[in-house]
Scaffold this motif. Structure first.
Motif, PDB file in Angstrom:
ATOM      1  N   ILE A 120      48.968  44.645  44.211  1.00 40.05           N
ATOM      2  CA  ILE A 120      48.063  45.685  44.715  1.00 40.05           C
ATOM      3  C   ILE A 120      47.056  45.960  43.621  1.00 40.05           C
ATOM      4  O   ILE A 120      47.427  46.271  42.481  1.00 40.05           O
ATOM      5  CB  ILE A 120      48.828  46.976  45.065  1.00 40.05           C
ATOM      6  CG1 ILE A 120      49.895  46.694  46.125  1.00 40.05           C
ATOM      7  CG2 ILE A 120      47.858  48.044  45.566  1.00 40.05           C
ATOM      8  CD1 ILE A 120      50.847  47.854  46.350  1.00 40.05           C
ATOM      9  N   CYS A 121      45.781  45.823  43.949  1.00 38.18           N
ATOM     10  CA  CYS A 121      44.726  46.068  42.962  1.00 38.18           C
ATOM     11  C   CYS A 121      44.663  47.573  42.661  1.00 38.18           C
ATOM     12  O   CYS A 121      44.634  48.384  43.583  1.00 38.18           O
ATOM     13  CB  CYS A 121      43.389  45.577  43.489  1.00 38.18           C
ATOM     14  SG  CYS A 121      42.041  45.892  42.344  1.00 38.18           S
ATOM     15  N   HIS A 146      45.461  44.920  48.948  1.00 33.97           N
ATOM     16  CA  HIS A 146      46.639  44.058  48.792  1.00 33.97           C
ATOM     17  C   HIS A 146      46.153  42.624  48.570  1.00 33.97           C
ATOM     18  O   HIS A 146      45.562  42.029  49.450  1.00 33.97           O
ATOM     19  CB  HIS A 146      47.534  44.149  50.026  1.00 33.97           C
ATOM     20  CG  HIS A 146      48.266  45.448  50.096  1.00 33.97           C
ATOM     21  ND1 HIS A 146      49.601  45.574  49.825  1.00 33.97           N
ATOM     22  CD2 HIS A 146      47.808  46.701  50.361  1.00 33.97           C
ATOM     23  CE1 HIS A 146      49.956  46.855  49.929  1.00 33.97           C
ATOM     24  NE2 HIS A 146      48.891  47.556  50.264  1.00 33.97           N
ATOM     25  N   LEU A 147      46.380  42.112  47.374  1.00 40.54           N
ATOM     26  CA  LEU A 147      45.861  40.798  47.007  1.00 40.54           C
ATOM     27  C   LEU A 147      46.935  39.732  47.192  1.00 40.54           C
ATOM     28  O   LEU A 147      48.110  39.970  46.904  1.00 40.54           O
ATOM     29  CB  LEU A 147      45.418  40.791  45.535  1.00 40.54           C
ATOM     30  CG  LEU A 147      44.500  41.928  45.077  1.00 40.54           C
ATOM     31  CD1 LEU A 147      44.231  41.808  43.577  1.00 40.54           C
ATOM     32  CD2 LEU A 147      43.186  41.907  45.849  1.00 40.54           C
ATOM     33  N   THR A 148      46.505  38.585  47.676  1.00 38.43           N
ATOM     34  CA  THR A 148      47.388  37.416  47.710  1.00 38.43           C
ATOM     35  C   THR A 148      46.796  36.380  46.764  1.00 38.43           C
ATOM     36  O   THR A 148      45.601  36.088  46.825  1.00 38.43           O
ATOM     37  CB  THR A 148      47.465  36.841  49.147  1.00 38.43           C
ATOM     38  OG1 THR A 148      47.840  37.912  50.017  1.00 38.43           O
ATOM     39  CG2 THR A 148      48.495  35.740  49.235  1.00 38.43           C
ATOM     40  N   ARG A 195      39.144  39.868  39.188  1.00 38.15           N
ATOM     41  CA  ARG A 195      39.318  40.096  37.755  1.00 38.15           C
ATOM     42  C   ARG A 195      40.690  40.720  37.478  1.00 38.15           C
ATOM     43  O   ARG A 195      41.408  40.318  36.572  1.00 38.15           O
ATOM     44  CB  ARG A 195      38.197  41.006  37.233  1.00 38.15           C
ATOM     45  CG  ARG A 195      37.831  40.748  35.781  1.00 38.15           C
ATOM     46  CD  ARG A 195      36.732  41.698  35.300  1.00 38.15           C
ATOM     47  NE  ARG A 195      35.636  41.838  36.261  1.00 38.15           N
ATOM     48  CZ  ARG A 195      35.027  42.984  36.545  1.00 38.15           C
ATOM     49  NH1 ARG A 195      35.386  44.093  35.938  1.00 38.15           N
ATOM     50  NH2 ARG A 195      34.041  43.028  37.423  1.00 38.15           N
ATOM     51  N   TYR A 196      41.063  41.707  38.317  1.00 39.50           N
ATOM     52  CA  TYR A 196      42.354  42.368  38.130  1.00 39.50           C
ATOM     53  C   TYR A 196      43.496  41.364  38.286  1.00 39.50           C
ATOM     54  O   TYR A 196      44.401  41.305  37.453  1.00 39.50           O
ATOM     55  CB  TYR A 196      42.516  43.523  39.130  1.00 39.50           C
ATOM     56  CG  TYR A 196      43.896  44.143  39.083  1.00 39.50           C
ATOM     57  CD1 TYR A 196      44.230  45.024  38.065  1.00 39.50           C
ATOM     58  CD2 TYR A 196      44.864  43.800  40.032  1.00 39.50           C
ATOM     59  CE1 TYR A 196      45.504  45.574  37.996  1.00 39.50           C
ATOM     60  CE2 TYR A 196      46.139  44.346  39.973  1.00 39.50           C
ATOM     61  CZ  TYR A 196      46.455  45.229  38.956  1.00 39.50           C
ATOM     62  OH  TYR A 196      47.715  45.757  38.884  1.00 39.50           O
ATOM     63  N   VAL A 238      52.277  51.318  40.977  1.00 38.33           N
ATOM     64  CA  VAL A 238      52.245  49.984  40.392  1.00 38.33           C
ATOM     65  C   VAL A 238      52.705  50.015  38.930  1.00 38.33           C
ATOM     66  O   VAL A 238      53.580  49.249  38.527  1.00 38.33           O
ATOM     67  CB  VAL A 238      50.824  49.387  40.516  1.00 38.33           C
ATOM     68  CG1 VAL A 238      50.694  48.097  39.725  1.00 38.33           C
ATOM     69  CG2 VAL A 238      50.492  49.141  41.988  1.00 38.33           C
ATOM     70  N   GLN A 239      52.126  50.921  38.139  1.00 34.72           N
ATOM     71  CA  GLN A 239      52.380  50.865  36.700  1.00 34.72           C
ATOM     72  C   GLN A 239      53.655  51.590  36.277  1.00 34.72           C
ATOM     73  O   GLN A 239      54.182  51.317  35.198  1.00 34.72           O
ATOM     74  CB  GLN A 239      51.190  51.454  35.947  1.00 34.72           C
ATOM     75  CG  GLN A 239      49.942  50.607  36.154  1.00 34.72           C
ATOM     76  CD  GLN A 239      49.014  50.659  34.962  1.00 34.72           C
ATOM     77  OE1 GLN A 239      48.947  51.653  34.251  1.00 34.72           O
ATOM     78  NE2 GLN A 239      48.285  49.573  34.746  1.00 34.72           N
TER      79      GLN A 239
END
Lengths: 133, 418
Positions: free
Chosen positions: A6-7, A15-17, A38-39, B202-203
């Motif tokens: 997750i960015c 939600h990135l794949t 980039r993330y 997340v973190q």
């Protein structure tokens, strides 16, 4: 094999794949802007974290001062510290262990470097507040 | 009894109180800050994680750094600071207003003043507020109390932790407890979505493989002398699934179940509260129903970012200074909470001035539309790429936006999200 992230660059939380291609590059999808790519690259190839912690304070005449209630520190027993920049994630546990070994004598000024260039990383551990006796 | 006079007294020396006092001092009024802790800085001094200050200082700071940077702005002012001093009572109807304070240094201190700024911040909701059944063993803490113990006083309250509620303080504490060598076994959230920010999920959880149980209720705290475990029951379609309940062994429970503005003092002084925020009802100058009593920061409504606390408190301090100089809003309109809006603060706008309004949404939505209506006619609409209840929404209303309300009897400005 694809991985999911997750960015956290902005509140949208895309939600990135991510596909690892045979040529060692990454294919990112699910992002709504370039910052997602980039993330994902940074998070998968060289994840870093800002580390904050506290260190023990060594107070002169602590017991005497506390006994007569005269210390300006009140119940403050720890000095907050932080890394000057984000530190590689896999080294965080070791870094914390070294921070917990530190002891600081008051007075101390915010920004004072307590550990310089930690393990040659170029990253310092600095005091995050000033404390007077 | 020691007696002193100030034009203005600010109650609370956190980010809000310091920012408001600075404005009053700059306008030339004598001003005091009353702080019950031994140092200024309020809650920021225990929030040692980073993420503060991106708006106010254009860099990412920890809580103590942010507090110190705000405190440094007070150097060179004539603001009188009383630390380790607690306000016990206010008499706000008479002129001058009277504040009765206690401190070890002064004994009873009576301050008289023309104006009071409420900046007391908020308190944590606790076990009693959310009625968790079970035993009453040692080892149940609010997350903020545990944060103070760990980060300031140097005590680690347990080893095996379960966190109830997924508010940001709870998430931040999940990471902190992990970093001080504890094992965090779970975060339990009654709602189907986390109440904290995604970046904290997340973190603070994913980094440590801490499971997050959404739509789960804590139905029992088990343990006679010390916490031994918590019983967790899933919720499906609004019903508790008792046959699917399970127990997580732990020795410590941290509660992160929300904050409530601390208005005990305000209530006694006759300040009217808004039931949606639990903070005072304020007009366009951030003044309460009691003339000369202003409010700002988390005592007014719980903010998401301290940067906004400082911005709002500067505004409160500046308008308090104007009030002392005799300014009164001439044409105000009431603000009405419309569809999908939980609250708006302040509760009124000045039709002849630039207004800044903070509001919170009731819903999570991408591509939402923020609409402002004056007497049922849309006068302004703004696209928002993403909104969620945990993030405040900022809205500016200029005299031009509010033109339609001028001359109307009892004008009403409604803010809605579609």
């Amino acid at each position: 094999m694809s991985e999911e992230l997750i960015c956290i660059t902005c509140p949208l939380g895309c939600h990135l794949t991510i596909e690892r291609r045979p040529d060692n590059t990454l294919g990112v999808s699910g992002n709504r802007c370039a910052r997602g790519v980039r993330y994902a690259c940074e998070e998968l190839l060289s994840p870093k974290r800002m580390v904050t912690a506290t260190v023990r304070i060594c107070r002169p005449f602590q017991a005497e001062a506390a006994a007569c209630g005269e210390t300006g520190l009140g119940s403050v027993a720890r000095l907050p510290v932080r890394t000057s920049q984000a530190y590689p994630k896999e080294g965080v546990a070791g870094l914390l262990a070294d921070i917990y070994r530190l002891e600081v004598t008051v007075p101390v000024k915010r920004g004072t470097v307590l550990l310089a260039d930690y393990k040659g990383s170029g990253i310092d551990i600095i005091a995050a507040r000033s404390l007077q006796v | 009894m020691k007696e002193m006079y100030f034009d203005a007294v600010v109650i609370g020396g956190g980010a809000a109180g310091m920012a408001a006092a600075q404005e009053l001092d700059q306008a030339g009024f004598s001003c005091a800050i009353i702080e019950r802790e031994e140092q200024l800085g309020g809650i920021l001094t225990q929030c040692i994680h980073n993420g503060f200050g991106l708006i106010e200082f254009k860099e990412e700071l920890t809580g103590p750094e942010f507090a110190e940077r705000v405190e440094e702005r007070l150097q060179g002012t004539t603001i009188r600071i009383f630390t380790a001093t607690t306000v016990m009572e206010m008499e706000t109807t008479a002129d001058p207003k009277l504040l009765y304070c206690y401190s070890a240094q002064w004994g009873i201190l009576r301050l008289s003043c023309r104006l009071v700024v409420l900046a007391m911040g908020c308190r944590e909701r606790n076990r009693g507020n959310i009625r968790i059944p079970g035993d009453r063993p040692a080892g149940v803490y609010t997350a903020g109390l545990a944060q103070r113990l760990v980060n300031i006083e140097g005590y680690v309250p347990g080893k095996d932790i379960v966190i109830i509620g997924s508010g940001d303080i709870g998430l931040i504490m999940a990471r902190r407890m992990s970093w001080v060598g504890c094992k965090v076994h779970a975060v339990v959230e009654i709602l189907p979505y986390p109440s904290g920010l995604t970046r904290n999920i997340v973190q603070c959880l994913n980094d440590f493989d801490i499971p997050l149980y959404l739509s789960h209720l804590t139905t029992n705290i088990i343990g006679r002398d010390r916490v031994e475990g918590v019983e967790i029951t899933p919720i499906e379609n609004g019903a508790l699934m008792h046959e699917k309940a399970f127990t997580i062994p732990c020795d410590t429970v941290l509660l992160s179940v929300g904050l409530v503005p601390e208005n005990e003092l305000s209530k006694v002084a006759g300040v009217e509260l808004n039931p949606m925020t639990n903070g005072p009802q304020v007009d366009s100058m951030l003044m309460t129903n009691v003339p000369g009593v202003f409010a700002c920061g988390n005592v007014l409504h719980v903010h998401d970012l301290v940067d906004y606390v400082v911005e709002e408190s500067r505004r409160a301090g500046a308008s308090a200074a104007q009030w002392l100089k005799g300014r009164r809003p001439q044409h105000e309109a009431r603000l009405k909470v419309g569809a999908n809006v939980r609250y708006v603060a302040p509760g009124r706008v000045d039709l002849q001035a630039d207004n800044k309004i903070y509001l919170r949404s009731l819903i999570v939505k991408n591509d939402a539309l923020l609409e402002v209506k004056v007497n049922s006619r849309v006068v302004k609409s703004q696209k928002k790429s993403h909104i969620q209840p945990s993030e405040m929404i900022e809205l500016h209303l200029s005299p031009k936006d509010l033109e339609a309300a001028i001359g109307a009897p009892d004008p009403l400005v409604e803010i809605a999200i579609n």
